[in-house]
Design a protein around this motif. Structure first.
Motif, PDB file in Angstrom:
ATOM      1  N   HIS A  94       0.836  -1.184   0.000  1.00 10.95           N
ATOM      2  CA  HIS A  94       0.000   0.000   0.000  1.00 10.95           C
ATOM      3  C   HIS A  94       0.871   1.233   0.000  1.00 10.95           C
ATOM      4  CE1 HIS A  94      -4.059  -1.430   0.524  1.00 10.95           C
ATOM      5  NE2 HIS A  94      -3.786  -2.139   1.596  1.00 10.95           N
TER       6      HIS A  94
ATOM      7  N   GLU B 291      -9.151   3.140   0.039  1.00  8.54           N
ATOM      8  CA  GLU B 291     -10.299   3.114   0.968  1.00  8.54           C
ATOM      9  C   GLU B 291     -10.354   4.355   1.838  1.00  8.54           C
ATOM     10  OE1 GLU B 291     -10.281  -0.499   3.226  1.00  8.54           O
ATOM     11  OE2 GLU B 291     -11.030  -1.674   1.543  1.00  8.54           O
TER      12      GLU B 291
ATOM     13  N   LYS C 123      -5.325 -13.544   4.675  1.00  4.54           N
ATOM     14  CA  LYS C 123      -6.009 -13.545   3.372  1.00  4.54           C
ATOM     15  C   LYS C 123      -5.093 -13.948   2.216  1.00  4.54           C
ATOM     16  CE  LYS C 123      -9.456 -10.276   4.967  1.00  4.54           C
ATOM     17  NZ  LYS C 123      -8.757  -9.720   6.163  1.00  4.54           N
TER      18      LYS C 123
HETATM   19  C1  GCB Z   1      -8.730  -3.671   3.030  1.00  3.03           C
HETATM   20  C2  GCB Z   1      -7.468  -2.912   3.045  1.00  3.03           C
HETATM   21  C3  GCB Z   1      -6.276  -3.807   3.271  1.00  3.03           C
HETATM   22  C4  GCB Z   1      -6.600  -4.790   4.384  1.00  3.03           C
HETATM   23  C5  GCB Z   1      -7.742  -5.653   3.932  1.00  3.03           C
HETATM   24  C6  GCB Z   1      -8.176  -6.667   4.985  1.00  3.03           C
HETATM   25  O1  GCB Z   1      -9.706  -3.251   2.508  1.00  3.03           O
HETATM   26  O2  GCB Z   1      -7.269  -2.132   1.891  1.00  3.03           O
HETATM   27  O3  GCB Z   1      -5.178  -3.026   3.602  1.00  3.03           O
HETATM   28  O4  GCB Z   1      -5.501  -5.552   4.754  1.00  3.03           O
HETATM   29  O5  GCB Z   1      -8.843  -4.851   3.648  1.00  3.03           O
HETATM   30  O6  GCB Z   1      -7.570  -7.712   5.084  1.00  3.03           O
HETATM   31  O7  GCB Z   1      -9.112  -6.370   5.713  1.00  3.03           O
END
Ligand code: GCB
Length: 615
Positions: A371, A435, A591
């Motif tokens: 990011h 975001e 994730k």
């Molecule tokens: C998002 C963010 C990212 C987070 C991700 C998450 O929307 O942009 O930086 O790590 O979600 O895993 O919640």
């Protein structure tokens, strides 16, 4: 500066004006002398360090900075002092202190610094190896997170704010023939008005995280250049050169592309600048399937620099993204700058090869480097592998939109990124933010950043990872309502249906009403899975759940008629202090499609199958 700060210099579509404006990229206070295009000496290795949570080496007991005192105390760490005799009181000693490897974050090298946020002092001794005493000498840092104050032989060279972009200092007049003491104070305290701000979803790795190099240049040297295909006329290459030094004006510069048999002679103006436009034929365009790079050489009487450059165009037409005038679907993945397996911040060519190698294996032709700006090895490798790249600055979540200094900081990081990567064919998108909650102040901030970007580089596309919302209050219909979407070339947004927003089977019930006539790009979707945890597809954290989430999301997103790409979240599990669920997260955002140990999860193959099935 006001909203109109860059309005007056907005120029698009006029090559002459574009060249003129783009030069401002090189006119920052200190030049960046790039070790990737000229000979350099690496200062990698073990450096001494002192942890200084109270900044005792910087302030006296009245909290006045030592460096502002007329008679600098030898207790200021940057003086790198030793007691002169057996009576003198000096309360630190670099020689007796522990060592740490540079480049590298401190968190993963020293257990006691794992959670540390604050100041650490680094010291490196080196002997000058200058070949010609008439030459100039620079110190270049790939990055230090977040603020670096740099001193040579007790004198301050300057400071740099922003943890992910490169900077240099000239050290010619301070360099000694004998041993030199380089001291760097690195402070990674999170700041509310910083960029990023205090709240993120990644680890705040501190330290001198990228390479440090010594570079020797002639007294007048080539500070920077840009060279690329003209956006609206791929029969021409356009570019510019900036010299730095007393003989910068009226100097001859040769731009030479041996393989094309091209050689252009230029003369610099009184500011040391020269621009050019030259026709080319039988050029092999850079593309995903044929990432052809040409050797480009810039020569002056005194100096030579060489780079490998690809030539391509990137444009948007209606709802299509065109690479060399041909529609392209961006089969992407988001990546954090972390080194799986070794752990910690990635910084080396080997790290880049591992990360981009996995992206290739996944079937990607595109990566989103999230990011913040990643190290230069990533984009250089992407150039040679034929991977398209989205780059961004850490304007993330709740930035202090009203604060002018915050804007200047973000703008500076963006300029330093563009200055570094403007000749990389792989880089096609500059992203302004991730975001960020909509408001007038935020819209103004981002619009100003976008205008600045276009003034520096009108050849690439602008985007931002926006958020989606319900269409006219209907939770089953989603749309993008964001004024900043008017400014971007691509409509990108993150969405988490199946993870934060219902379960994976919700996806089939959602429809999308996209009102902007632009290419749509899904900059994030995904869900967590602990690698090796299997079960049924409704059990959260199992690989089966993540696989199911990918299947359902891919189906849903494919129904968006103007979908032109995606970069799901994320290639590899990464460290985050927000993710502390024992046994599952243990400090990792799960994730990833690959675990932090490099093991692929089931969803990796789901996405791979989809990408391999697409043109
Ligand atoms: C998002 C963010 C990212 C987070 C991700 C998450 O929307 O942009 O930086 O790590 O979600 O895993 O919640």
């Amino acid at each position: 500066m006001s909203f109109a700060r860059f309005k007056s210099i907005l120029s698009i579509g006029c090559p002459a004006l574009f060249l003129l404006l783009s030069l401002s990229c090189f006119s920052q206070a200190t030049p960046y002398v790039n070790p990737n295009v000229r000979a350099s000496e690496s200062l990698s290795g073990y450096w001494k360090y002192i942890v200084d949570p109270y900044e005792n080496g910087y302030y006296n007991y009245r909290l006045e900075p030592f460096e502002e005192q007329e008679d600098t105390s030898r207790n200021a760490f940057f003086t790198d002092s030793k007691p002169r005799d057996r009576s003198e009181l000096i309360e630190y000693d670099f020689d007796l202190s522990d060592s740490i490897y540079v480049p590298g974050d401190w968190n993963t090298q020293k257990e006691k610094l794992f959670f540390y946020e604050g100041t650490v002092w680094y010291r490196r001794l080196f002997n000058s190896t200058i070949k010609d005493p008439a030459n100039r000498v620079f110190l270049s840092f790939g990055a230090a997170n977040y603020k670096a104050d740099v001193y040579l032989n007790g004198q301050k060279l300057g400071s740099h704010t922003g943890g992910f972009t490169p900077f240099s200092f000239e050290i010619t007049s301070l360099l000694k023939d004998t041993v030199n003491s380089l001291v760097v104070k690195v402070d990674n305290k999170r700041l509310k008005d910083g960029v990023p701000t205090v709240n993120t979803d990644w680890w705040n790795y501190g330290g001198i995280t990228r390479d440090v190099n010594l570079l020797e240049t002639p007294s007048t040297f080539i500070e920077g250049f840009s060279i690329q295909l003209e956006r609206d006329d791929p029969g021409h290459i356009v570019g510019l050169v900036q010299l730095n030094g007393i003989d910068r004006s009226g100097s001859e510069v040769e731009v030479h592309i041996p393989e094309l048999g091209k050689s252009v002679l230029l003369k610099t103006d009184e500011k040391g600048k020269a621009s050019f436009r030259t026709s080319v034929d039988s050029l092999r365009l850079w593309s995903v399937n044929d990432p052809k790079l040409y050797k480009v050489i810039f020569n002056t009487k005194e100096d030579t620099i060489t780079d490998m450059v690809g030539f391509r165009t990137i444009t948007v037409k209606g709802r299509d993204i065109l690479l060399n005038d041909r529609p392209v679907f961006l089969k992407g993945i988001s990546i954090h700058e972390e080194s799986p397996i070794r752990g910690g911040r990635a910084h080396s060519k080997a790290d880049a090869r591992q990360l981009l190698g996995w992206a290739k294996e996944l079937g990607c032709n595109f990566v989103r480097l999230a990011h913040y700006p990643h190290n230069e090895h990533m984009v250089r490798l992407a150039d040679s592998l034929g991977i398209l790249v989205w780059e961004e600055i850490p304007v993330y979540w709740t930035i202090s939109w009203e604060n002018e200094a915050t804007y200047e900081n973000a703008a500076n990081q963006l300029q330093e990124l563009i200055r570094r990567d403007r000749n990389r064919a792989s880089v096609i998108i500059w992203s302004m933010a991730n975001e960020t909650p909509t408001s007038n102040a935020r819209n103004r901030f981002l619009t100003d950043l976008a205008e600045l970007t276009r003034s520096l580089d009108p050849t690439r596309l602008i985007s931002a990872a926006l958020e989606q919302s319900s269409y006219q209050g209907d939770p089953w219909v989603r749309t993008i309502e964001d004024d900043f979407a008017r400014v971007t070339d691509i409509l990108s947004f993150n969405q988490y249906i199946g993870w934060y927003d219902g379960l994976p089977d919700k996806a089939e019930k959602i429809s999308w009403k996209i009102q902007q006539n632009k290419p749509v790009f899904i900059s994030e979707f995904g869900g967590g899975a602990k690698q090796g945890y299997f079960g049924d597809k409704h059990t959260r954290w199992t690989e089966d759940y993540q696989e199911y989430l990918y299947e359902e999301n891919i189906k849903m997103l494919s129904s968006i008629e103007q979908l032109r790409g995606m970069s799901p979240w994320i290639l590899v599990d990464f460290r985050s202090p927000r993710r502390m669920l024992p046994k599952i997260q243990d400090g990792w955002n799960r994730k990833g499609l690959i675990s932090e140990e490099g093991i692929k999860k089931k969803a990796f193959y789901t996405l791979q199958k989809y990408y391999l099935s697409k043109e």
